[in-house]
Design a protein around this motif. Structure first.
Motif, PDB file in Angstrom:
ATOM      1  N   VAL A  92      37.721 -12.367   2.975  1.00  0.00           N
ATOM      2  CA  VAL A  92      37.501 -13.760   2.569  1.00  0.00           C
ATOM      3  C   VAL A  92      36.153 -14.271   3.071  1.00  0.00           C
ATOM      4  O   VAL A  92      35.396 -14.902   2.337  1.00  0.00           O
ATOM      5  N   SER A  93      35.831 -13.981   4.334  1.00  0.00           N
ATOM      6  CA  SER A  93      34.577 -14.471   4.930  1.00  0.00           C
ATOM      7  C   SER A  93      33.373 -13.990   4.136  1.00  0.00           C
ATOM      8  O   SER A  93      32.463 -14.775   3.834  1.00  0.00           O
ATOM      9  N   TYR A  94      33.361 -12.700   3.795  1.00  0.00           N
ATOM     10  CA  TYR A  94      32.230 -12.140   3.039  1.00  0.00           C
ATOM     11  C   TYR A  94      32.134 -12.768   1.647  1.00  0.00           C
ATOM     12  O   TYR A  94      31.043 -13.061   1.160  1.00  0.00           O
ATOM     13  N   ARG A  95      33.286 -12.985   1.019  1.00  0.00           N
ATOM     14  CA  ARG A  95      33.296 -13.573  -0.323  1.00  0.00           C
ATOM     15  C   ARG A  95      32.709 -14.990  -0.295  1.00  0.00           C
ATOM     16  O   ARG A  95      31.897 -15.360  -1.145  1.00  0.00           O
ATOM     17  N   GLU A  96      33.127 -15.764   0.717  1.00  0.00           N
ATOM     18  CA  GLU A  96      32.646 -17.147   0.826  1.00  0.00           C
ATOM     19  C   GLU A  96      31.153 -17.197   1.165  1.00  0.00           C
ATOM     20  O   GLU A  96      30.417 -18.049   0.664  1.00  0.00           O
ATOM     21  N   MET A  97      30.693 -16.281   2.021  1.00  0.00           N
ATOM     22  CA  MET A  97      29.277 -16.256   2.374  1.00  0.00           C
ATOM     23  C   MET A  97      28.420 -15.889   1.162  1.00  0.00           C
ATOM     24  O   MET A  97      27.373 -16.482   0.928  1.00  0.00           O
TER      25      MET A  97
ATOM     26  N   CYS B 182      35.992 -27.259  12.006  1.00  0.00           N
ATOM     27  CA  CYS B 182      36.451 -25.964  11.483  1.00  0.00           C
ATOM     28  C   CYS B 182      35.386 -24.905  11.753  1.00  0.00           C
ATOM     29  O   CYS B 182      34.270 -25.230  12.169  1.00  0.00           O
ATOM     30  N   THR B 183      35.739 -23.645  11.513  1.00  0.00           N
ATOM     31  CA  THR B 183      34.732 -22.579  11.571  1.00  0.00           C
ATOM     32  C   THR B 183      33.851 -22.697  10.327  1.00  0.00           C
ATOM     33  O   THR B 183      34.168 -23.451   9.406  1.00  0.00           O
ATOM     34  N   LEU B 184      32.763 -21.939  10.295  1.00  0.00           N
ATOM     35  CA  LEU B 184      31.856 -21.988   9.147  1.00  0.00           C
ATOM     36  C   LEU B 184      32.590 -21.627   7.855  1.00  0.00           C
ATOM     37  O   LEU B 184      32.470 -22.320   6.842  1.00  0.00           O
ATOM     38  N   VAL B 185      33.365 -20.539   7.910  1.00  0.00           N
ATOM     39  CA  VAL B 185      34.122 -20.111   6.720  1.00  0.00           C
ATOM     40  C   VAL B 185      35.232 -21.118   6.423  1.00  0.00           C
ATOM     41  O   VAL B 185      35.578 -21.362   5.274  1.00  0.00           O
ATOM     42  N   GLY B 186      35.752 -21.752   7.485  1.00  0.00           N
ATOM     43  CA  GLY B 186      36.808 -22.757   7.328  1.00  0.00           C
ATOM     44  C   GLY B 186      36.369 -23.961   6.510  1.00  0.00           C
ATOM     45  O   GLY B 186      37.205 -24.712   5.987  1.00  0.00           O
ATOM     46  N   ALA B 187      35.038 -24.158   6.371  1.00  0.00           N
ATOM     47  CA  ALA B 187      34.530 -25.289   5.576  1.00  0.00           C
ATOM     48  C   ALA B 187      34.902 -25.129   4.103  1.00  0.00           C
ATOM     49  O   ALA B 187      34.829 -26.084   3.329  1.00  0.00           O
ATOM     50  N   SER B 188      35.296 -23.896   3.717  1.00  0.00           N
ATOM     51  CA  SER B 188      35.710 -23.670   2.323  1.00  0.00           C
ATOM     52  C   SER B 188      37.233 -23.702   2.183  1.00  0.00           C
ATOM     53  O   SER B 188      37.772 -23.337   1.140  1.00  0.00           O
ATOM     54  N   ASN B 189      37.924 -24.147   3.234  1.00  0.00           N
ATOM     55  CA  ASN B 189      39.386 -24.273   3.205  1.00  0.00           C
ATOM     56  C   ASN B 189      39.828 -25.079   1.976  1.00  0.00           C
ATOM     57  O   ASN B 189      39.200 -26.069   1.620  1.00  0.00           O
ATOM     58  N   ARG B 190      40.911 -24.634   1.382  1.00  0.00           N
ATOM     59  CA  ARG B 190      41.397 -25.246   0.128  1.00  0.00           C
ATOM     60  C   ARG B 190      41.539 -26.766   0.225  1.00  0.00           C
ATOM     61  O   ARG B 190      41.207 -27.499  -0.691  1.00  0.00           O
TER      62      ARG B 190
END
Length: 660
Positions: free
Chosen positions: A149-154, A362-370
């Protein structure tokens, strides 16, 4: 000297970002490959040995967690107390070793680890009910899983940044990467509202943040109160703006900021799973806020009724005719509608909470939380930005009108596993501070260490601008307990000419120096002779032993356990041993560093990463003790300068002196 690229030239930034995207792909491939080698291709017992699997496990407790999702307590046999890599916040999957099914056909249940202690852990699953295969018999185990998920969001965020044209994201991209100058409003002292005990450089940093129209950087060297300053800047910002986003690359940093803001009475919601499970943090998670909402009981009642309808519909009926069939179909439809209504109500509750919240963390990736994916913010704060991969930073920045970065690019860079993607270690923080120095305000008063411990780091990394706060400037071990006098705050023990040669361990490509380790522990035990723990029950001495190589760490751990004078301190957690990375963000009264390398070629390996050494040296509050071979180290300009520094302050000793 190579010519610097012109970042203002057309297509220069696009080319740079495409390169970052390519590097990210290499890193993902390497990360996945390492994961597969360590996990997927290995047998269960091999994965157990590598710390990636617990097997067998038993479900000792089953709970309903936040959001109605099942939380399982899993326990492994007491005899399996080996080292493992399970930790809070990691993705994991419960699997079933079901009789008659092949290894590739193992059913799994995914989740996130929320607690780990000895032989027990909690797995917060992503399901509201347990799958049927758990009743099929067979042993259960739990694996760490790969985080795609992290790589996809980045990657998605990078694509968005590259494609931005004529909008705010395009402007921020150009400013952060040096193609356009950053703009600042005129600072007004009267603008500050929150009373605070900030020093002059911290106050200047807060005003700088408020004046920034595009980007501001808070540069916080070790011990200078970066978190305190950042919290103050956030408090001042939420007086002027409705809602801000506060991010960091690590869960630990997000938790710390959430706690600090909550303590100051801020209405804050923590997205994702906190790694530090404290009541204060849990109260501020989105799930806990939903449960405290006035409409929660109505939503819960809907789901309970829907569950009952579904359960009734699935019961076996002996005489199953047309009427029963219709009744079952009707119950199933009513259950479906109720679940749908409950989901709609949960969405309304979430929106209601997010509408009134002041800070989302949130974490950086968490900024894309649903739940928050659709939100935008006037200001986004990113802490630990000098430890964050650039693609990760673009995730929250894409939702911002203004960005504030906090960190220190002279400390540890982000971890990059691929040798080919090594350039990813240059962070967005570092690029911005180098290309636009005026966006940064450095904090200059440090509150952690004796001025002699601070001075070398200040000269090497911070242009000599750091000054020690008067309360710590002369606070060596003798200020803690007079029995330590006379003692030197910085001491270098030179093993040159003593024959203490390093040993390379081929299997792990690691290096050890047992004789140097023994001498370091001998000096540490000697140093601690006057110390009586009983006299300092309220303020026990804390000690950290650091080495750059895993093999040396392992030797030191074994040697301490066999050392009568030091093993007690290890037992009572007053003494800890680890690599520099494990001490990042921490501090100890005494730091002892084994530099390990000693050879005739002047090869120093890891030690040439001087930012890592900066972190190690600046963990010490009252005493910094280093041991190493000056003839090996002296070939490197950094260590040559350090040897000259310890000579100057009278901290140089030879191993011969200790042997006498």
């Amino acid at each position: 000297m190579p010519e610097q690229p012109d970042y203002t030239a057309p297509y220069a930034l696009e080319k740079e970002l495409r390169n970052v995207q390519a590097l990210l792909k290499l890193e993902q491939a390497e990360d996945l490959e390492q994961f597969k080698i360590k996990n997927a291709k290995a047998s269960i017992s091999e994965r157990q040995q590598r710390g990636l699997t617990w097997y067998p496990v038993t479900i000792t407790k089953e709970d309903v967690g936040f959001g109605g999702k099942v939380v399982l307590e899993l326990e492994r046999p007491a005899g399996q107390q080996g080292l493992h890599l399970f930790q809070v916040g990691k993705n994991a999957a419960l699997f079933g070793n079901i009789p008659g099914r092949s290894a590739t056909d193992r059913p799994t249940l995914n989740g996130v680890i929320t607690s780990v202690r000895r032989n027990k852990l909690l797995l917060a699953t992503n399901k509201e009910e347990l799958p049927d295969w758990l009743d099929e018999g067979g042993k259960l185990g739990i694996d760490l899983t790969f985080d795609e998920v992290s790589y996809r969001e980045m990657d998605y965020a990078l694509g968005k940044v590259m494609g931005a044209y004529g909008d705010r994201l395009a402007e921020l991209r150009d400013v952060l990467l040096g193609a356009k100058p950053a703009r600042f409003r005129e600072e007004k002292a009267s603008d500050l509202f929150y009373p605070s005990p900030l020093n002059a450089s911290q106050l200047a940093a807060v005003k700088h943040v408020l004046a920034a129209q595009d980007v501001a950087i808070i540069h916080g060297p070790p011990g200078t109160g970066k978190t305190t300053t950042l919290v103050q800047a956030i408090l001042e910002t939420i007086r002027r703006e409705r809602r801000v986003l506060v991010c960091a690359p690590s869960n630990t940093a997000v938790d710390l900021l959430t706690e600090k803001l909550a303590e100051r009475g801020v209405n804050v919601i923590r997205m994702g799973n906190p790694s530090r499970v404290s009541d204060l943090l849990l109260d501020h998670t989105l799930d806990a806020q939903i449960m405290a909402h006035k409409s929660y009981n109505e939503m819960r009642a809907m789901r309970q009724t829907a569950d009952q309808y579904r359960e009734t519909a699935s019961k076996h009926v002996r005489n199953f005719g047309w009427e029963e069939q219709q009744q079952r179909r009707q119950l199933k439809e009513e259950a479906r509608l109720l679940f749908q209504q409950a989901d709609d109500l949960e969405r309304y509750i979430t929106e209601d909470l997010l509408e009134s919240v002041q800070v989302i963390t949130c974490t950086l990736v968490g900024a894309s939380n649903r739940a928050i994916r659709h939100l935008n913010y006037e200001t986004v704060f990113i802490d630990e930005a000098a430890q964050a991969l650039e693609p990760g930073c673009w995730i929250p920045i894409a939702k911002a009108q203004r960005v504030v970065l906090a960190g220190d690019h002279q400390q540890l860079p982000p971890t990059v596993k691929s040798d080919k993607a090594g350039a990813l270690r240059e962070t967005l923080f570092e690029k911005c501070i180098k290309r636009q120095p005026e966006v940064s305000k450095m904090l200059t008063v440090q509150y952690r260490m004796h001025e002699q411990i601070m001075q070398f780091s200040s000269e090497q990394f911070y242009e000599g601008r750091l000054e020690a706060y008067e309360g710590v400037a002369h606070a060596g071990l003798d200020a803690y307990d007079l029995r330590f006098a006379p003692d030197l705050p910085v001491e270098f023990l030179d093993t040159a000419g003593f024959g203490m040669q390093e040993i390379t361990i081929p299997e792990s490509r690691s290096t050890a120096n047992p004789e140097e380790a023994d001498l370091l522990l001998k000096r540490l035990a000697q140093l601690l002779e006057p110390y009586d723990a009983a006299d300092h029950e309220d303020d026990p001495l804390s000690i950290g032993v650091i080495a750059p190589y895993r093999a040396q760490i392992n030797y030191l751990k074994d040697a301490v356990e066999e050392n009568d004078e030091l093993s007690g301190l290890l037992l009572h957690r007053q003494l800890s041993i680890g690599t520099v990375d494990s001490f990042q963000g921490q501090e100890r009264d005494i730091i002892a560093i084994s530099l390990t390398r000693s050879n005739s070629h002047g090869e120093i390996g890891f030690l040439s990463d001087i930012r890592r050494m900066n972190v190690g040296m600046t963990r010490a509050r009252k005493k910094l003790l280093l041991i190493g071979d000056s003839s090996t180290l002296g070939s490197h300009p950094f260590y040559k300068a350090f040897l000259e520094y310890v000579e100057l302050i009278g901290g140089y000793r030879t191993a011969w002196e200790l042997q006498e």
